[in-house]
Enzyme design. Structure first.
Site, mmCIF file in Angstrom:
data_model
loop_
_atom_site.group_PDB
_atom_site.id
_atom_site.type_symbol
_atom_site.label_atom_id
_atom_site.label_comp_id
_atom_site.label_asym_id
_atom_site.label_seq_id
_atom_site.Cartn_x
_atom_site.Cartn_y
_atom_site.Cartn_z
ATOM 1 C CG HIS A 119 -1.886 0.989 1.405
ATOM 2 N ND1 HIS A 119 -1.605 2.282 1.776
ATOM 3 C CD2 HIS A 119 -3.227 0.926 1.227
ATOM 4 C CE1 HIS A 119 -2.744 2.962 1.819
ATOM 5 N NE2 HIS A 119 -3.736 2.178 1.492
ATOM 6 C CE LYS A 222 -7.818 -0.103 5.918
ATOM 7 N NZ LYS A 222 -8.185 0.299 4.595
HETATM 8 N N1 PLP Z 1 -1.774 -0.606 4.775
HETATM 9 C C1 PLP Z 1 -2.699 -1.360 4.169
HETATM 10 C C2 PLP Z 1 -2.347 -2.744 3.734
HETATM 11 C C3 PLP Z 1 -3.973 -0.849 3.946
HETATM 12 O O1 PLP Z 1 -4.900 -1.597 3.357
HETATM 13 C C4 PLP Z 1 -4.251 0.473 4.351
HETATM 14 C C5 PLP Z 1 -5.559 1.069 4.060
HETATM 15 O O2 PLP Z 1 -6.249 0.702 3.154
HETATM 16 C C6 PLP Z 1 -3.262 1.194 5.000
HETATM 17 C C7 PLP Z 1 -2.037 0.630 5.192
HETATM 18 C C8 PLP Z 1 -3.537 2.572 5.511
HETATM 19 O O3 PLP Z 1 -4.478 2.478 6.519
HETATM 20 P P1 PLP Z 1 -5.127 3.801 7.165
HETATM 21 O O4 PLP Z 1 -5.669 4.588 6.022
HETATM 22 O O5 PLP Z 1 -6.192 3.278 8.061
HETATM 23 O O6 PLP Z 1 -4.048 4.502 7.899
#
Ligand code: PLP
Length: 555
Positions: A119, A222
């Protein structure tokens, strides 16, 4: 339809909820547990701060807040409750590590290893750090389906590796990465390991001691918990040796004008008033998952199998990722059908899926696609919902491939797009149903004049849309001449609506254009309310910038 007892825990699925339709986007955020909503509400009904005052309500709340830390400690089996640091979410947790990683480690010639599947939140902080300190960013490769190539991946980790940062589960494809083998290799060279567990924690039990990773991060929203709260886990000796992240109240032992002393972990990393309601809600979510783990896993597995089989039976579909080692997330493309068009069709059937690059642009580039449709399931979904989704998907595919089984049976091929000025807006405004309006948009998209392929370059591309869009503005005889393109028929249809109205107008007249008023006048406002997501607003911004520039030169 067989009753799914999990649904009763989520208010989104009760009759009073605003949410009508099928939610298949739990990878973006999950629905919230009623207990989470109740606990956060209760906190706000009588709010006090934590770690400050000593009267009863304040000390009770501080106790609950610290109990929540122990709940999360047990949730991921951390050795010590001080290893749980509250953050805003995974993004902040990763940024915290990037900001606090001892600078003595960041020497020129060293490297940080990430994977192609990450990500953006687990790419950009390392990219910036590597640039700042002269380190190399190495990227673990994947195969043509998007599965990590383990042998090549571990071979990248060498004696110069400072940190290996990798996702437990890919958010874009759903693959479970072989993180144990990667952590083992990192240990042999003395590299630190960060596991981004954001997509893992609601689907599988996580044991950080068994994994033996140095850091593990995730977000509350999530895993059925609140937004704006998350966890940064780090082994205690490492946290003790790291500098604070932010400074101010809450994390202080002593302040004088001669200097300041900080508390130890975890408070050292928690400057300011924390998200108290969020923390309490997150603990409720973690408790729920822990006590319902078997049911959650069983339900998701059954749904996954059903969806895997149903999707695989469709012709022209490509499911990306690892079919064996995965969570209940499916990322796919369909031959000859634009993913944005399909998703927008599903949207009008009230089916929520995610479309686009899923904040994993480098992965999409490696796979050679500009996006996919992602269906991410959670324990509250049902087989009935998936059957309806598959039926809608089949109809959408038929529609966009002009198959005669289409829901709009033959209408598309029989009709011709309207092409006299103002006719498109008139046709859409007179259409009696959304299906009919949609048909006009599609027809307009189909007959929309395309830009020559060689012009589809970055300088004309508009970023920030779910589908690719290019735009070319010119002034001919002091009036606007616009051309555009997109692989999506629906987006081309939307461009046709705007172009029809703006083309031939003078720049100052263009600047008076109000998108919402126009959409309202043709009865599209209800359907296209989120014009930022479908990109029309970004297109308009570019047109306005062009016209403003012209107007400025005239003044
Ligand atoms: N890492 C992964 C694998 C994710 O799926 C996400 C969000 O979709 C994030 C990091 C970032 O999460 P957040 O936006 O809740 O900080």
């Amino acid at each position: 339809m067989p009753f799914n007892p999990m649904r009763q825990h989520f208010s989104a699925f009760n009759d009073q909820s605003d949410f009508k339709g099928i939610y298949l986007d739990s990878g973006a955020t999950t629905q919230k547990l009623q207990t989470v909503i109740d606990i956060t509400n209760r906190y706000y009904q009588s709010s006090v701060n934590v770690h400050r005052s000593s009267y009863k309500l304040a000390s009770d709340t501080t106790q609950k807040f610290e109990d929540a830390r122990r709940t999360l400690q047990s949730f991921i089996n951390a050795k010590d409750h001080r290893e749980i640091v509250w953050t805003k979410g995974a993004t902040e947790s990763i940024n915290l590590l990037a900001a606090c990683l001892p600078r003595s480690l960041l020497q020129k010639g060293k490297n940080i290893v990430i994977s192609t599947l990450e990500h953006h939140a687990n790419i950009v902080p390392w990219q910036i750090l590597a640039e700042q300190y002269g380190l190399t960013l190495k990227v673990m490769p994947i195969n043509d389906n998007g599965v990590l190539l383990l042998e090549e991946a571990v071979a990248l980790i060498d004696e110069h590796t400072v940190l290996v940062a990798i996702g437990h589960v890919s958010n874009a494809l759903g693959n479970i990465n072989p993180i144990k083998s990667i952590i083992t290799k990192a240990k042999t060279v003395g590299a630190l390991t960060l596991i981004d567990g954001t997509q893992a924690v609601s689907h599988m039990a996580v044991d950080v001691q068994d994994l033996d990773c140095d850091f593990y991060v995730f977000s509350g929203h999530k895993m059925f918990g609140p937004t704006g709260v998350g966890v940064f886990y780090g082994k205690l000796p490492l946290l003790e040796n790291m500098p604070p992240y932010q400074v101010g109240g809450e994390m202080i032992k002593k302040v004088s004008f001669k200097g300041s002393e900080f508390l130890g972990p975890p408070l050292k990393f928690e400057a300011g008033t924390p998200n108290i309601a969020g923390v309490l809600g997150l603990a409720a979510a973690a408790n729920f998952i822990k006590s319902n783990r078997d049911t959650i896993v069983k339900q998701e597995l059954a749904l996954s199998r059903y969806l895997q089989q149903s999707l695989a039976s469709l012709t022209g579909i490509k499911i990306w990722g690892d079919p064996q080692h995965k969570i209940a997330t499916f990322s796919f493309t369909v031959n000859g059908v634009n993913h944005y068009d399909l998703a927008s069709y599903l949207n009008i059937q009230n089916i929520s899926v995610r479309v686009g690059h899923h904040c994993a642009m480098p992965l999409m580039e490696a796979l050679g696609v500009d996006g996919t449709i992602r269906v991410s399931i959670s324990c509250y979904n049902t087989e009935h919902e998936l059957t309806n989704f598959i039926e809608a998907l089949k109809s959408g595919i038929c529609l966009f491939t002009n198959n005669s089984d289409s829901v709009f049976k033959n209408k598309i091929s029989e009709e011709k797009a309207v092409d006299r000025p103002g006719e498109l807006a008139l046709a859409i405004s007179q259409a009696k149903s959304w299906d009919e309006k949609y048909r006009h948009i599609m027809l307009a998209g189909k007959s929309f004049p395309r830009l020559p392929k060689e012009q589809l370059k970055e300088d004309l591309e508009i970023f920030g849309c779910e589908s690719q869009v290019w735009l070319k503005c010119e002034l001919i005889d002091s009036t606007l001449y616009i051309q555009g393109d997109s692989p999506s028929k629906v987006v081309r249809g939307l461009l046709a609506i705007i172009f029809e109205y703006l083309r031939g107008k003078r720049p100052n007249e263009v600047l008076d254009f109000d998108l919402n008023t126009h959409l309202k006048s043709i009865g599209l406002d209800r359907y296209l309310s989120n014009s930022r997501a479908n990109g029309i607003e970004a297109v308009l911004d570019r047109i306005f910038d062009f016209c403003k520039e012209y107007s400025n030169t005239q003044n």
